[in-house]
Design a protein around this motif. Structure first.
Motif, PDB file in Angstrom:
ATOM      1  N   GLY A  81      60.438  61.738  23.244  1.00  0.00           N
ATOM      2  CA  GLY A  81      59.931  62.700  24.203  1.00  0.00           C
ATOM      3  C   GLY A  81      60.450  64.104  24.047  1.00  0.00           C
ATOM      4  O   GLY A  81      60.163  64.967  24.887  1.00  0.00           O
ATOM      5  N   ALA A  82      61.190  64.395  22.989  1.00  0.00           N
ATOM      6  CA  ALA A  82      61.881  65.679  22.869  1.00  0.00           C
ATOM      7  C   ALA A  82      60.976  66.784  22.344  1.00  0.00           C
ATOM      8  O   ALA A  82      59.988  66.546  21.644  1.00  0.00           O
ATOM      9  N   THR A  83      61.352  68.016  22.673  1.00  0.00           N
ATOM     10  CA  THR A  83      60.808  69.189  22.010  1.00  0.00           C
ATOM     11  C   THR A  83      61.552  69.330  20.687  1.00  0.00           C
ATOM     12  O   THR A  83      62.777  69.469  20.665  1.00  0.00           O
ATOM     13  N   VAL A  84      60.819  69.277  19.583  1.00  0.00           N
ATOM     14  CA  VAL A  84      61.425  69.201  18.254  1.00  0.00           C
ATOM     15  C   VAL A  84      61.249  70.524  17.523  1.00  0.00           C
ATOM     16  O   VAL A  84      60.169  71.105  17.515  1.00  0.00           O
ATOM     17  N   GLY A  85      62.336  71.001  16.892  1.00  0.00           N
ATOM     18  CA  GLY A  85      62.313  72.236  16.122  1.00  0.00           C
ATOM     19  C   GLY A  85      63.694  72.520  15.547  1.00  0.00           C
ATOM     20  O   GLY A  85      64.623  71.760  15.774  1.00  0.00           O
ATOM     21  N   ARG A  86      63.909  73.595  14.775  1.00  0.00           N
ATOM     22  CA  ARG A  86      62.940  74.644  14.614  1.00  0.00           C
ATOM     23  C   ARG A  86      61.693  74.203  13.845  1.00  0.00           C
ATOM     24  O   ARG A  86      60.599  74.738  14.098  1.00  0.00           O
ATOM     25  N   VAL A  87      61.870  73.299  12.891  1.00  0.00           N
ATOM     26  CA  VAL A  87      60.714  72.883  12.097  1.00  0.00           C
ATOM     27  C   VAL A  87      60.563  71.368  12.203  1.00  0.00           C
ATOM     28  O   VAL A  87      61.424  70.610  11.736  1.00  0.00           O
ATOM     29  N   ALA A  88      59.483  70.935  12.843  1.00  0.00           N
ATOM     30  CA  ALA A  88      59.197  69.511  12.965  1.00  0.00           C
ATOM     31  C   ALA A  88      58.819  68.933  11.604  1.00  0.00           C
ATOM     32  O   ALA A  88      58.388  69.640  10.694  1.00  0.00           O
ATOM     33  N   PRO A 118      70.242  67.558  12.496  1.00  0.00           N
ATOM     34  CA  PRO A 118      70.923  66.739  13.514  1.00  0.00           C
ATOM     35  C   PRO A 118      71.244  67.495  14.792  1.00  0.00           C
ATOM     36  O   PRO A 118      71.348  66.889  15.864  1.00  0.00           O
ATOM     37  N   GLY A 119      71.379  68.807  14.702  1.00  0.00           N
ATOM     38  CA  GLY A 119      71.641  69.618  15.888  1.00  0.00           C
ATOM     39  C   GLY A 119      70.451  70.473  16.269  1.00  0.00           C
ATOM     40  O   GLY A 119      70.614  71.568  16.818  1.00  0.00           O
ATOM     41  N   GLY A 120      69.246  69.976  15.995  1.00  0.00           N
ATOM     42  CA  GLY A 120      68.030  70.725  16.302  1.00  0.00           C
ATOM     43  C   GLY A 120      67.755  70.815  17.787  1.00  0.00           C
ATOM     44  O   GLY A 120      68.574  70.418  18.627  1.00  0.00           O
ATOM     45  N   PHE A 121      66.569  71.285  18.124  1.00  0.00           N
ATOM     46  CA  PHE A 121      66.220  71.538  19.530  1.00  0.00           C
ATOM     47  C   PHE A 121      66.254  70.268  20.377  1.00  0.00           C
ATOM     48  O   PHE A 121      66.409  70.342  21.591  1.00  0.00           O
ATOM     49  N   HIS A 122      66.088  69.113  19.749  1.00  0.00           N
ATOM     50  CA  HIS A 122      66.114  67.843  20.485  1.00  0.00           C
ATOM     51  C   HIS A 122      67.509  67.484  20.976  1.00  0.00           C
ATOM     52  O   HIS A 122      67.656  66.655  21.867  1.00  0.00           O
ATOM     53  N   ALA A 123      68.541  68.085  20.384  1.00  0.00           N
ATOM     54  CA  ALA A 123      69.921  67.670  20.621  1.00  0.00           C
ATOM     55  C   ALA A 123      70.751  68.743  21.304  1.00  0.00           C
ATOM     56  O   ALA A 123      71.971  68.778  21.139  1.00  0.00           O
ATOM     57  N   VAL A 124      70.100  69.621  22.063  1.00  0.00           N
ATOM     58  CA  VAL A 124      70.810  70.671  22.797  1.00  0.00           C
ATOM     59  C   VAL A 124      70.298  70.709  24.231  1.00  0.00           C
ATOM     60  O   VAL A 124      69.219  70.208  24.540  1.00  0.00           O
ATOM     61  N   ARG A 125      71.103  71.303  25.092  1.00  0.00           N
ATOM     62  CA  ARG A 125      70.687  71.479  26.483  1.00  0.00           C
ATOM     63  C   ARG A 125      69.887  72.764  26.603  1.00  0.00           C
ATOM     64  O   ARG A 125      70.326  73.828  26.186  1.00  0.00           O
ATOM     65  N   TRP A 126      68.715  72.648  27.182  1.00  0.00           N
ATOM     66  CA  TRP A 126      67.895  73.791  27.534  1.00  0.00           C
ATOM     67  C   TRP A 126      68.118  74.072  29.028  1.00  0.00           C
ATOM     68  O   TRP A 126      68.360  73.147  29.806  1.00  0.00           O
ATOM     69  N   GLU A 127      67.997  75.302  29.435  1.00  0.00           N
ATOM     70  CA  GLU A 127      68.130  75.635  30.851  1.00  0.00           C
ATOM     71  C   GLU A 127      66.775  75.489  31.529  1.00  0.00           C
ATOM     72  O   GLU A 127      65.825  76.194  31.217  1.00  0.00           O
ATOM     73  N   GLY A 128      66.694  74.534  32.460  1.00  0.00           N
ATOM     74  CA  GLY A 128      65.441  74.262  33.139  1.00  0.00           C
ATOM     75  C   GLY A 128      65.348  74.931  34.491  1.00  0.00           C
ATOM     76  O   GLY A 128      66.328  74.946  35.247  1.00  0.00           O
ATOM     77  N   THR A 129      64.178  75.468  34.803  1.00  0.00           N
ATOM     78  CA  THR A 129      63.932  76.138  36.083  1.00  0.00           C
ATOM     79  C   THR A 129      62.566  75.738  36.600  1.00  0.00           C
ATOM     80  O   THR A 129      61.562  75.821  35.872  1.00  0.00           O
ATOM     81  N   ALA A 130      62.515  75.289  37.859  1.00  0.00           N
ATOM     82  CA  ALA A 130      61.222  74.981  38.471  1.00  0.00           C
ATOM     83  C   ALA A 130      60.401  76.248  38.591  1.00  0.00           C
ATOM     84  O   ALA A 130      60.934  77.329  38.904  1.00  0.00           O
ATOM     85  N   LEU A 131      59.108  76.155  38.337  1.00  0.00           N
ATOM     86  CA  LEU A 131      58.239  77.323  38.406  1.00  0.00           C
ATOM     87  C   LEU A 131      58.066  77.781  39.837  1.00  0.00           C
ATOM     88  O   LEU A 131      58.124  76.989  40.788  1.00  0.00           O
ATOM     89  N   ASP A 132      57.835  79.065  40.012  1.00  0.00           N
ATOM     90  CA  ASP A 132      57.615  79.661  41.329  1.00  0.00           C
ATOM     91  C   ASP A 132      56.269  79.185  41.875  1.00  0.00           C
ATOM     92  O   ASP A 132      55.239  79.269  41.202  1.00  0.00           O
ATOM     93  N   GLU A 133      56.272  78.671  43.090  1.00  0.00           N
ATOM     94  CA  GLU A 133      55.035  78.171  43.697  1.00  0.00           C
ATOM     95  C   GLU A 133      53.970  79.248  43.812  1.00  0.00           C
ATOM     96  O   GLU A 133      52.770  78.961  43.829  1.00  0.00           O
ATOM     97  N   SER A 134      54.394  80.518  43.874  1.00  0.00           N
ATOM     98  CA  SER A 134      53.419  81.606  44.012  1.00  0.00           C
ATOM     99  C   SER A 134      52.541  81.745  42.775  1.00  0.00           C
ATOM    100  O   SER A 134      51.473  82.348  42.826  1.00  0.00           O
ATOM    101  N   ASP A 135      53.008  81.165  41.646  1.00  0.00           N
ATOM    102  CA  ASP A 135      52.210  81.215  40.422  1.00  0.00           C
ATOM    103  C   ASP A 135      51.087  80.184  40.435  1.00  0.00           C
ATOM    104  O   ASP A 135      50.234  80.176  39.548  1.00  0.00           O
ATOM    105  N   GLY A 136      51.105  79.296  41.433  1.00  0.00           N
ATOM    106  CA  GLY A 136      50.079  78.274  41.527  1.00  0.00           C
ATOM    107  C   GLY A 136      50.218  77.171  40.506  1.00  0.00           C
ATOM    108  O   GLY A 136      49.267  76.432  40.238  1.00  0.00           O
ATOM    109  N   LEU A 137      51.421  77.030  39.907  1.00  0.00           N
ATOM    110  CA  LEU A 137      51.656  76.021  38.889  1.00  0.00           C
ATOM    111  C   LEU A 137      52.757  75.075  39.348  1.00  0.00           C
ATOM    112  O   LEU A 137      53.764  75.494  39.920  1.00  0.00           O
ATOM    113  N   ARG A 138      52.574  73.797  39.092  1.00  0.00           N
ATOM    114  CA  ARG A 138      53.594  72.788  39.350  1.00  0.00           C
ATOM    115  C   ARG A 138      54.241  72.470  38.013  1.00  0.00           C
ATOM    116  O   ARG A 138      53.612  71.888  37.120  1.00  0.00           O
TER     117      ARG A 138
END
Length: 368
Positions: A81-88, A118-138
């Motif tokens: 389920g990971a976001t894979v990069g820099r190059v998949a 081994p230390g690609g995008f799948h293996a690091v912490r990304w900073e997650g933020t819930a979207l602003d409801e005013s944008d109309g996106l969940r």
């Protein structure tokens, strides 16, 4: 998993802690039609997707794991389920040349480089933020800064992976990136799908439609060698068929990979979303369409799962218990110009040309 908060209609809770003491959060999105999506900061990944079957009974349709420790400790779970990069996908011998300079990457899939190292995008912490409801996106936006030289790649890259869930049951992933130096980028999501029972059984009876006239034949190291017509081969999914129908065919490509692990070349439709796959489970009635701006998709029939990883509800993930439909540019395109030309843009991203890719999963139920 406790301490639930709800921000902008998104449930947020602590998932666990990384070895460097960083806390990791997870997020839960719910659509009115019963679709529920769980996301995690580690790897900006899809952790769980649940949807009703034709009788309205909810069930898992994605392989994943309740505990963060599984992703940290078990190598065979890292890409789930990971976001894979820099190059998949694979880069031959982990080498490429750019701007007259040679770059050597980790050989984490000997003799090749795989999925950003081994230390690609799948293996690091990304900073997650819930979207602003005013944008109309969940949804949730995950952000990560990849410094110059990370995993051997040139240039500093700032990347955002944004998941949004619509009332119609459409789950979208947009990835944006900017760089200060030309660098290769080929991002994808590595979701393992099983519409029947979340990985507790085989997907060989799932029907798959792939409107691709060509696929990339590969050598013994899974590096592309030829753009090949699907006509008359087990790789022809244009009319739709069960995934396992031709998997036992006497075909060198299937024998070498232990099943499907091949890139399908899609029609060049510009940068607009286009339907690239339809997956359905006749037993449960669940159906999923894949739409993307990419012009290629890697079909992987989970040939190397072996029951060693336990998932949601104690499911054991056996061989062929899921399939991946990884929307992306061609493997080794950084070394093969003829493959780089298959996409709408080059795999080499420039400071003056921000990167964007979009994939959308549309869930529904088959008619009775």
């Amino acid at each position: 998993m406790s301490g639930i908060e709800t921000v902008a209609g998104v449930e947020t809770r602590r998932w666990g802690t990384l070895p460097d003491s960083q806390d990791v959060q997870l997020f839960v999105l719910r659509a009115p039609n019963g679709l529920t999506v769980t996301l995690g900061e580690y790897g900006a990944r899809l952790l769980r997707v649940q949807m009703p079957d034709r009788d309205g009974v909810p069930g898992d349709v994605l392989l994943g794991h309740p505990e963060l420790a599984v992703y940290l400790e078990q190598e065979d779970a890292l890409y789930f389920g990971a976001t894979v990069g820099r190059v998949a996908n694979r880069t031959a011998r982990g080498r490429f040349e750019l701007g007259g300079q040679q770059y050597q990457l980790a050989l984490n899939n000997p003799p090749n480089h795989l999925h950003g190292g081994p230390g690609g995008f799948h293996a690091v912490r990304w900073e997650g933020t819930a979207l602003d409801e005013s944008d109309g996106l969940r949804g949730v936006a995950f952000r990560y800064h990849s410094p110059d030289g990370e995993e051997g790649y040139p240039g500093a890259v700032d990347v955002t992976a944004r998941y949004t869930l619509g009332d119609d049951g459409w789950l979208s992933l947009d990835c944006w990136a900017t760089t200060d130096t030309p660098t290769p980028l080929n991002l994808t999501n590595h979701a393992y799908w099983n519409l029947a029972n979340g990985g507790a059984g085989s997907v060989l009876d799932h029907t798959l439609l792939l409107p691709a006239d060509r696929f990339l034949a590969v050598d013994d190291n899974a590096i592309p060698t030829a753009i090949t017509e699907v006509q008359g081969t087990p790789f022809d999914f244009r009319a739709g068929k069960p995934l396992g129908q031709d998997m036992d065919a006497d075909d060198a490509q299937l024998r070498g990979a232990g099943g499907y692990d091949h890139h399908f070349v899609l029609l060049n439709g510009g940068e607009c979303l286009k339907q690239v796959a339809v997956l359905a489970d006749p037993a449960s009635g669940r159906r999923m369409e894949v739409w993307t701006t990419e012009n290629g998709v890697q079909l992987y029939s989970s040939n190397f799962l072996g029951g060693s990883v336990g998932g949601w509800n104690g499911a054991r993930y056996e061989q062929h218990s899921a399939l991946c439909l990884e929307t992306q540019q061609a493997p080794d395109a950084v070394n093969q110009p003829e493959l780089d030309c298959l996409g709408t843009v080059s795999i080499i991203v420039q400071p003056s040309q921000p990167y964007h890719t979009q994939t959308q999963w549309r869930f529904s139920v088959l008619d009775q």
